[in-house]
Motif scaffolding. Structure first.
Motif, PDB file in Angstrom:
ATOM      1  N   VAL A 295      -0.668   1.225  -9.915  1.00 42.80           N
ATOM      2  CA  VAL A 295      -1.395   0.329  -9.013  1.00 42.80           C
ATOM      3  C   VAL A 295      -0.964  -1.113  -9.257  1.00 42.80           C
ATOM      4  CG1 VAL A 295      -3.671  -0.513  -8.331  1.00 42.80           C
ATOM      5  CG2 VAL A 295      -3.347   1.910  -8.879  1.00 42.80           C
ATOM      6  N   ARG A 296      -0.837  -1.475 -10.520  1.00 44.03           N
ATOM      7  CA  ARG A 296      -0.401  -2.841 -10.854  1.00 44.03           C
ATOM      8  C   ARG A 296       1.021  -3.086 -10.371  1.00 44.03           C
ATOM      9  NH1 ARG A 296      -2.421  -0.991 -16.007  1.00 44.03           N
ATOM     10  NH2 ARG A 296      -0.394  -1.322 -17.025  1.00 44.03           N
ATOM     11  N   GLY A 342      10.411  -7.552   1.418  1.00 38.43           N
ATOM     12  CA  GLY A 342      10.447  -7.078   2.795  1.00 38.43           C
ATOM     13  C   GLY A 342       9.882  -5.671   2.945  1.00 38.43           C
ATOM     14  N   GLU A 343      10.415  -4.926   3.924  1.00 36.19           N
ATOM     15  CA  GLU A 343       9.955  -3.556   4.181  1.00 36.19           C
ATOM     16  C   GLU A 343      10.219  -2.641   2.995  1.00 36.19           C
ATOM     17  OE1 GLU A 343       8.185  -2.193   6.589  1.00 36.19           O
ATOM     18  OE2 GLU A 343       7.918  -4.232   7.333  1.00 36.19           O
ATOM     19  N   GLU A 344      11.270  -2.926   2.282  1.00 35.91           N
ATOM     20  CA  GLU A 344      11.592  -2.121   1.100  1.00 35.91           C
ATOM     21  C   GLU A 344      10.491  -2.241   0.050  1.00 35.91           C
ATOM     22  OE1 GLU A 344      15.264  -1.514  -2.114  1.00 35.91           O
ATOM     23  OE2 GLU A 344      15.419  -3.025  -0.514  1.00 35.91           O
ATOM     24  N   ALA A 345       9.849  -3.422  -0.009  1.00 34.64           N
ATOM     25  CA  ALA A 345       8.760  -3.616  -0.969  1.00 34.64           C
ATOM     26  C   ALA A 345       7.575  -2.718  -0.629  1.00 34.64           C
ATOM     27  CB  ALA A 345       8.322  -5.079  -0.975  1.00 34.64           C
ATOM     28  N   VAL A 346       7.266  -2.607   0.664  1.00 36.87           N
ATOM     29  CA  VAL A 346       6.156  -1.749   1.086  1.00 36.87           C
ATOM     30  C   VAL A 346       6.475  -0.294   0.781  1.00 36.87           C
ATOM     31  CG1 VAL A 346       4.737  -1.020   3.037  1.00 36.87           C
ATOM     32  CG2 VAL A 346       5.519  -3.397   2.881  1.00 36.87           C
ATOM     33  N   ASP A 347       7.693   0.131   1.067  1.00 33.02           N
ATOM     34  CA  ASP A 347       8.095   1.508   0.775  1.00 33.02           C
ATOM     35  C   ASP A 347       8.012   1.790  -0.718  1.00 33.02           C
ATOM     36  OD1 ASP A 347       8.592   1.874   3.455  1.00 33.02           O
ATOM     37  OD2 ASP A 347      10.752   1.505   3.291  1.00 33.02           O
ATOM     38  N   ASN A 348       8.427   0.820  -1.521  1.00 33.54           N
ATOM     39  CA  ASN A 348       8.382   0.992  -2.971  1.00 33.54           C
ATOM     40  C   ASN A 348       6.951   1.117  -3.465  1.00 33.54           C
ATOM     41  OD1 ASN A 348       9.735   0.906  -5.669  1.00 33.54           O
ATOM     42  ND2 ASN A 348       8.558  -0.980  -5.887  1.00 33.54           N
ATOM     43  N   ALA A 349       6.056   0.266  -2.952  1.00 33.31           N
ATOM     44  CA  ALA A 349       4.650   0.313  -3.354  1.00 33.31           C
ATOM     45  C   ALA A 349       4.023   1.643  -2.962  1.00 33.31           C
ATOM     46  CB  ALA A 349       3.893  -0.846  -2.724  1.00 33.31           C
ATOM     47  N   ARG A 350       4.314   2.091  -1.742  1.00 33.01           N
ATOM     48  CA  ARG A 350       3.752   3.358  -1.271  1.00 33.01           C
ATOM     49  C   ARG A 350       4.230   4.522  -2.148  1.00 33.01           C
ATOM     50  NH1 ARG A 350       5.121   2.736   3.554  1.00 33.01           N
ATOM     51  NH2 ARG A 350       3.120   1.991   4.367  1.00 33.01           N
ATOM     52  N   LYS A 351       5.497   4.499  -2.519  1.00 33.73           N
ATOM     53  CA  LYS A 351       6.045   5.571  -3.375  1.00 33.73           C
ATOM     54  C   LYS A 351       5.422   5.544  -4.764  1.00 33.73           C
ATOM     55  CE  LYS A 351      10.421   7.540  -4.996  1.00 33.73           C
ATOM     56  NZ  LYS A 351       9.966   7.733  -6.392  1.00 33.73           N
ATOM     57  N   ASP A 359      -5.079   7.656  -4.546  1.00 34.99           N
ATOM     58  CA  ASP A 359      -5.555   7.641  -3.164  1.00 34.99           C
ATOM     59  C   ASP A 359      -5.525   6.215  -2.608  1.00 34.99           C
ATOM     60  OD1 ASP A 359      -6.042  10.367  -3.203  1.00 34.99           O
ATOM     61  OD2 ASP A 359      -8.109  10.114  -3.911  1.00 34.99           O
ATOM     62  N   THR A 360      -5.144   6.096  -1.363  1.00 40.73           N
ATOM     63  CA  THR A 360      -5.114   4.791  -0.701  1.00 40.73           C
ATOM     64  C   THR A 360      -6.050   4.797   0.502  1.00 40.73           C
ATOM     65  OG1 THR A 360      -3.202   5.479   0.627  1.00 40.73           O
ATOM     66  CG2 THR A 360      -2.749   4.323  -1.437  1.00 40.73           C
ATOM     67  N   PRO A 361      -6.566   3.655   0.896  1.00 44.22           N
ATOM     68  CA  PRO A 361      -6.332   2.349   0.265  1.00 44.22           C
ATOM     69  C   PRO A 361      -7.073   2.210  -1.054  1.00 44.22           C
ATOM     70  CG  PRO A 361      -7.929   2.132   2.028  1.00 44.22           C
ATOM     71  CD  PRO A 361      -7.430   3.547   2.094  1.00 44.22           C
ATOM     72  N   VAL A 362      -6.473   1.495  -1.987  1.00 44.53           N
ATOM     73  CA  VAL A 362      -7.085   1.216  -3.287  1.00 44.53           C
ATOM     74  C   VAL A 362      -8.020   0.018  -3.129  1.00 44.53           C
ATOM     75  CG1 VAL A 362      -6.681   0.592  -5.687  1.00 44.53           C
ATOM     76  CG2 VAL A 362      -5.043   2.062  -4.489  1.00 44.53           C
ATOM     77  N   LEU A 385      -1.789  -7.865   0.903  1.00 46.92           N
ATOM     78  CA  LEU A 385      -2.018  -6.524   0.380  1.00 46.92           C
ATOM     79  C   LEU A 385      -2.642  -5.600   1.429  1.00 46.92           C
ATOM     80  CD1 LEU A 385      -3.338  -7.426  -3.193  1.00 46.92           C
ATOM     81  CD2 LEU A 385      -1.061  -6.623  -2.578  1.00 46.92           C
ATOM     82  N   GLU A 386      -3.599  -6.109   2.176  1.00 47.98           N
ATOM     83  CA  GLU A 386      -4.279  -5.257   3.158  1.00 47.98           C
ATOM     84  C   GLU A 386      -3.407  -4.969   4.374  1.00 47.98           C
ATOM     85  OE1 GLU A 386      -8.097  -6.889   4.085  1.00 47.98           O
ATOM     86  OE2 GLU A 386      -8.994  -6.144   2.211  1.00 47.98           O
ATOM     87  N   ALA A 387      -2.434  -5.839   4.663  1.00 45.21           N
ATOM     88  CA  ALA A 387      -1.547  -5.620   5.807  1.00 45.21           C
ATOM     89  C   ALA A 387      -0.733  -4.339   5.664  1.00 45.21           C
ATOM     90  CB  ALA A 387      -0.609  -6.817   5.992  1.00 45.21           C
ATOM     91  N   THR A 388      -0.564  -3.875   4.445  1.00 43.10           N
ATOM     92  CA  THR A 388       0.212  -2.651   4.193  1.00 43.10           C
ATOM     93  C   THR A 388      -0.624  -1.389   4.368  1.00 43.10           C
ATOM     94  OG1 THR A 388      -0.343  -2.581   1.826  1.00 43.10           O
ATOM     95  CG2 THR A 388       1.556  -3.938   2.487  1.00 43.10           C
ATOM     96  N   GLY A 389      -1.945  -1.543   4.413  1.00 41.03           N
ATOM     97  CA  GLY A 389      -2.817  -0.384   4.481  1.00 41.03           C
ATOM     98  C   GLY A 389      -3.015   0.306   3.145  1.00 41.03           C
ATOM     99  N   LEU A 390      -2.418  -0.250   2.083  1.00 42.60           N
ATOM    100  CA  LEU A 390      -2.483   0.392   0.769  1.00 42.60           C
ATOM    101  C   LEU A 390      -3.632  -0.130  -0.089  1.00 42.60           C
ATOM    102  CD1 LEU A 390       1.341   0.374  -0.097  1.00 42.60           C
ATOM    103  CD2 LEU A 390      -0.029   2.282   0.802  1.00 42.60           C
ATOM    104  N   PHE A 391      -4.188  -1.284   0.272  1.00 40.06           N
ATOM    105  CA  PHE A 391      -5.227  -1.906  -0.548  1.00 40.06           C
ATOM    106  C   PHE A 391      -6.364  -2.433   0.321  1.00 40.06           C
ATOM    107  CE2 PHE A 391      -1.518  -2.178  -3.303  1.00 40.06           C
ATOM    108  CZ  PHE A 391      -2.044  -1.805  -4.541  1.00 40.06           C
ATOM    109  N   ARG A 392      -7.526  -2.491  -0.295  1.00 37.76           N
ATOM    110  CA  ARG A 392      -8.684  -3.152   0.294  1.00 37.76           C
ATOM    111  C   ARG A 392      -9.242  -4.085  -0.780  1.00 37.76           C
ATOM    112  NH1 ARG A 392     -11.629   1.071   2.114  1.00 37.76           N
ATOM    113  NH2 ARG A 392     -10.547   1.002   4.111  1.00 37.76           N
TER     114      ARG A 392
END
Length: 519
Positions: A295-296, A342-351, A359-362, A385-392
């Motif tokens: 998560v960090r 960029g987009e690669e950062a979002v893909d990396n975070a999701r992976k 479980d997401t969103p965290v 963070l919230e724009a990615t849908g991965l965090f709240r």
């Protein structure tokens, strides 16, 4: 010890020739007892040096109390202050001795003794306040005093120990006025520094008058100083515009600094390369979502520092990708090198989150000290963070003392925290921030990092510690107890009738109010 260059630029509309510039640095008013007013948004946690580890408190300590050693303007080598001489004995770097100056007295008239020095360190370590400076001395094993000599014995080699003695953590108190096992309450202080604390109203003002008994490395002050405290940067800006303060330091609104023209305004502005940094600190206690490293790491992958720097901070800060800022031994950029953008950062975070079965969103709470700029920064972080849908993200703001208590008690899953070095060495960003029992109070500990920190402290020549400092930063980028956000410059504004403001701050952690005087 590596020398840190401090760049100072002085701009003043009244300066039209070098000769005039030289004249402005000299005080021509020998008898003006009117206090110089200095405005700041920093806050004093406590007047007791055993209980605070923050810039606002230490700013007062460096003027009211003495330490055995101190730093002169522009120098990163400590010199004797309350001490007559100090040094390591032998080559082991585990025994450090100091001999007190003759004739030292506290401002109340009582003689200072070696016992007072021992008492000050013993009570500071014994009280071990949650937000106190005890964490700065993990290797200090014992202190003994005899006659005018004080001997510090360390459990391991520590070439940085003299630098630590020169900080607010090394403030010497009157052993007859400070209780041994608890912090002293009230609005008075008994020290032997350049100033006497004549009046104090918490959060409002501190009136400092020259101490006629001061005997140390610095010259005695020429004039009283009144420190005025403001809760918000905009309040400080208004006080400056209205002429209520003659000097401002920490923190004017970023938008004001970014557009300020000192030549047009007819004032003196000092811009110094600063070592102030800010990070997202993670609470790794069990029960917090940030106890999960993935998560960090995901947060580290998603943070866009450039938007934070150009948005809430109006480009008055620069993105930082490491624990140790630019200008210090061992600085590197592991958060830039190891995390995509960029987009690669979002893909990396999701992976990262998927591979760790998170479980997401965290959902998590983000705490920050109340203030317009900190609030804007928090909102931008939440947006990213919230724009990615991965965090709240739930944002919680608190006044400084409540905020300190809150993060010490683990109320926030993450929190934004600024940091000024205690002394001009890279160790000031490693041991206190990621070492065992660190000052961030986030419950983080790493045997690997502790071993590397101990390795860096063995070198008299600080350049020898470069590889170990880089290894620490690489480990921090992997384990992510915090995410570095930015490094900023330091600005001081002063009115044309005040001199010495260019020496007020230079990155050594000392606030030299005694350098200020009327022209």
């Amino acid at each position: 010890m590596r020398s840190v260059r401090v760049r100072i630029i002085i701009m003043c509309a009244a300066l039209v020739a070098a000769g005039v510039g030289a004249w402005l640095l000299l005080s021509t008013d020998k008898g003006n007892d009117r206090p110089i007013s200095v405005g700041t948004t920093d806050e004093v946690t406590t007047l007791d040096p055993a209980g605070a580890y923050d810039a606002g408190s230490w700013a007062v300590y460096s003027n009211v109390y003495q330490s055995l050693l101190t730093f002169k303007p522009g120098s990163t080598t400590p010199v004797p202050d309350a001490a007559d001489a100090c040094g390591f004995t032998g080559t082991s770097l585990t025994t450090y001795e100091c001999t007190l100056r003759d004739g030292l007295v506290f401002a109340n008239g009582r003689e200072m003794t070696a016992h007072d020095v021992k008492y000050s360190f013993d009570r500071m370590l014994g009280i071990a306040a949650d937000i106190g400076p005890a964490a700065l001395f993990p290797t200090l094993e014992s202190v003994t005093a005899q006659d005018r000599k004080v001997v510090f014995r360390l459990s391991a080699r520590d070439a940085t120990f003299p630098l630590k003695l020169a900080t607010g953590a090394g403030a010497i108190v009157d052993s007859t006025r400070y209780p041994e096992d608890k912090l002293r309450d009230g609005t008075t202080a008994d020290g032997s520094g350049p100033y006497v604390l004549d009046e104090y109203q918490p959060g409002v003002r501190a009136l400092l008058k020259p101490n006629p008994h001061y005997k140390g490395a610095m010259s005695r002050p020429a004039t009283p100083v009144e420190v005025r405290y403001y809760a918000e940067a905009e309040q400080l800006a208004n006080a400056w515009r209205n002429g209520d303060v003659h000097v401002t330091h920490r923190q004017l609104p970023p938008q004001m600094i970014s557009t300020y023209d000192p030549g047009k305004e007819g004032v003196q502005m000092t811009e110094a390369t600063s070592a102030e940094i800010r990070s997202i600190v993670f609470n790794v206690r069990k029960g917090s979502p940030m106890a999960e490293r993935a998560v960090r790491q995901a947060v580290a992958s998603l943070v866009d520092r450039n938007r934070i720097a150009s948005g809430p901070h109006h480009s008055t800060v620069e993105p930082l990708y490491s624990l140790i800022p630019r200008g210090f031994v061992g600085h590197s950029t592991p958060f830039f090198d190891n995390y995509p953008d960029g987009e690669e950062a979002v893909d990396n975070a999701r992976k990262l989150l998927r591979d760790a079965d998170v479980d997401t969103p965290v959902s998590f709470t983000y705490g920050h000290r109340a203030g317009e700029t900190s609030a804007a920064e928090a909102v931008e972080l939440r947006r990213q963070l919230e724009a990615t849908g991965l965090f709240r993200v739930k944002i919680v703001a608190a006044e400084w003392k409540d905020f300190q208590k809150g993060y010490a008690e683990g109320r926030y899953d993450a929190y934004g925290l600024g940091w000024l070095p205690d002394f001009p060495d890279s160790d000031s960003f490693t041991q206190p921030l990621v070492g065992r029992d660190n000052a961030l109070q986030n419950a983080y500990a790493s045997k690997t990092i502790d071993r590397l920190i101990a390795a860096t402290q063995q070198y008299d020549d600080r350049a020898g510690a470069v590889d170990d400092f880089k290894a620490i930063q690489a480990e921090v980028a992997r384990d992510v107890p915090l995410v570095p956000l930015w490094q900023k410059k330091d600005y001081v504004l002063s009115s044309p009738d005040v001199t010495g403001s260019q020496y007020l701050s230079d990155g050594t952690g000392i606030w030299r109010l005694w350098q200020l005087s009327w022209l």
